[in-house]
Design a protein around this motif. Structure first.
Motif, PDB file in Angstrom:
ATOM      1  N   GLN A  86       9.015   1.320  -1.815  1.00  0.00           N
ATOM      2  CA  GLN A  86       9.114   2.514  -0.974  1.00  0.00           C
ATOM      3  C   GLN A  86       8.554   2.219   0.411  1.00  0.00           C
ATOM      4  O   GLN A  86       8.066   1.130   0.684  1.00  0.00           O
ATOM      5  CB  GLN A  86       8.360   3.675  -1.627  1.00  0.00           C
ATOM      6  N   THR A  87       8.580   3.197   1.290  1.00  0.00           N
ATOM      7  CA  THR A  87       8.069   3.049   2.644  1.00  0.00           C
ATOM      8  C   THR A  87       6.560   2.830   2.615  1.00  0.00           C
ATOM      9  O   THR A  87       5.856   3.427   1.798  1.00  0.00           O
ATOM     10  CB  THR A  87       8.383   4.331   3.454  1.00  0.00           C
ATOM     11  N   TRP A  88       6.059   1.979   3.516  1.00  0.00           N
ATOM     12  CA  TRP A  88       4.618   1.769   3.654  1.00  0.00           C
ATOM     13  C   TRP A  88       3.972   3.089   4.076  1.00  0.00           C
ATOM     14  O   TRP A  88       4.502   3.806   4.922  1.00  0.00           O
ATOM     15  CB  TRP A  88       4.318   0.722   4.712  1.00  0.00           C
ATOM     16  N   SER A  89       2.806   3.401   3.492  1.00  0.00           N
ATOM     17  CA  SER A  89       2.060   4.599   3.898  1.00  0.00           C
ATOM     18  C   SER A  89       0.570   4.274   3.926  1.00  0.00           C
ATOM     19  O   SER A  89       0.087   3.440   3.151  1.00  0.00           O
ATOM     20  CB  SER A  89       2.338   5.769   2.953  1.00  0.00           C
ATOM     21  N   ILE A  90      -0.140   4.933   4.810  1.00  0.00           N
ATOM     22  CA  ILE A  90      -1.578   4.699   4.952  1.00  0.00           C
ATOM     23  C   ILE A  90      -2.268   5.062   3.643  1.00  0.00           C
ATOM     24  O   ILE A  90      -1.942   6.073   3.007  1.00  0.00           O
ATOM     25  CB  ILE A  90      -2.139   5.502   6.135  1.00  0.00           C
ATOM     26  N   CYS A  91      -3.214   4.224   3.244  1.00  0.00           N
ATOM     27  CA  CYS A  91      -3.910   4.436   1.975  1.00  0.00           C
ATOM     28  C   CYS A  91      -5.347   3.946   2.083  1.00  0.00           C
ATOM     29  O   CYS A  91      -5.727   3.338   3.080  1.00  0.00           O
ATOM     30  CB  CYS A  91      -3.184   3.711   0.843  1.00  0.00           C
TER      31      CYS A  91
ATOM     32  N   ARG B  58      -1.217  -3.903   2.570  1.00  0.00           N
ATOM     33  CA  ARG B  58      -1.302  -4.740   3.769  1.00  0.00           C
ATOM     34  C   ARG B  58      -2.230  -4.088   4.772  1.00  0.00           C
ATOM     35  O   ARG B  58      -2.512  -2.896   4.710  1.00  0.00           O
ATOM     36  CB  ARG B  58       0.079  -4.976   4.388  1.00  0.00           C
ATOM     37  N   CYS B  59      -2.660  -4.895   5.729  1.00  0.00           N
ATOM     38  CA  CYS B  59      -3.623  -4.451   6.734  1.00  0.00           C
ATOM     39  C   CYS B  59      -3.050  -4.717   8.129  1.00  0.00           C
ATOM     40  O   CYS B  59      -2.346  -5.703   8.339  1.00  0.00           O
ATOM     41  CB  CYS B  59      -4.928  -5.218   6.540  1.00  0.00           C
ATOM     42  N   THR B  60      -3.362  -3.818   9.046  1.00  0.00           N
ATOM     43  CA  THR B  60      -3.091  -4.022  10.468  1.00  0.00           C
ATOM     44  C   THR B  60      -4.438  -3.989  11.167  1.00  0.00           C
ATOM     45  O   THR B  60      -5.173  -3.001  11.049  1.00  0.00           O
ATOM     46  CB  THR B  60      -2.157  -2.933  11.027  1.00  0.00           C
TER      47      THR B  60
END
Length: 174
Positions: free
Chosen positions: A107-112, A131-133
């Motif tokens: 699914q779409t990446w979402s903040i967690c 993943r991390c930004t």
């Protein structure tokens, strides 16, 4: 991000000198550009020299960080595979401060945040990724992926071979 350009001015006629990373001051004019800068903490300083050769005793200084390296996320807790639970809890961390994102089953990446809990999972194969930004805007290029199977269906057992119901044999094969 490996190039930096600075514009500056002096309040008197004269010249200017610039310094990069506390190096020697050299004559420069505005704008001044630096290329092929490596990752790390950087410092740019500029000072004016008037026509009477008076040097500004308090040069203007700008500090910044060049960061072109993507962060790395690690999944530290995950469900066993296979698993009979329709819920899954994941713990994960990033080697830099930044924003974490998760996705389940493509699914779409979402903040967690960690821990990330999923409920109501269907039977079948599932994929979790985090993943991390980092603060510089670098997003992890190869985030970790964990695959597991949810199986809540109890197996059926069948006897496919057996001895006759009445027998004089003292052994039985099933």
């Amino acid at each position: 991000f490996n190039t930096a350009t600075f514009e500056f001015s002096c309040n008197e006629n004269g010249s200017a000198e610039c310094s990069l990373d506390s190096g020697q001051y050299t004559t420069c004019t505005s704008p001044v550009s630096y290329t092929n800068l490596s990752d790390g903490h950087r410092t740019f300083s500029v000072r004016c020299i008037d026509e009477a050769q008076n040097i500004d005793p308090t040069p203007e200084t700008y500090n910044w960080l060049i960061d072109t390296t993507p962060p790395v996320t690690s999944i530290t807790e995950k469900p066993t595979n296979p698993n009979k639970s329709t819920s899954a809890t994941f713990r994960f961390s990033c080697n830099e401060s930044g924003t974490l994102e998760c996705r389940l089953d493509g699914q779409t990446w979402s903040i967690c945040t960690s821990p990330q809990v999923y409920t109501g999972l269907s039977n079948g194969t599932h994929l979790f990724s985090a993943r991390c930004t980092d603060a510089a805007g670098n997003t992890e290029t190869s985030p970790p992926v964990y695959t597991w199977v949810v199986d809540t269906v109890a197996p059926d057992t069948f006897i496919t071979s057996n001895p006759p119901a009445t027998t004089n044999s003292t052994t039985a094969n099933f």
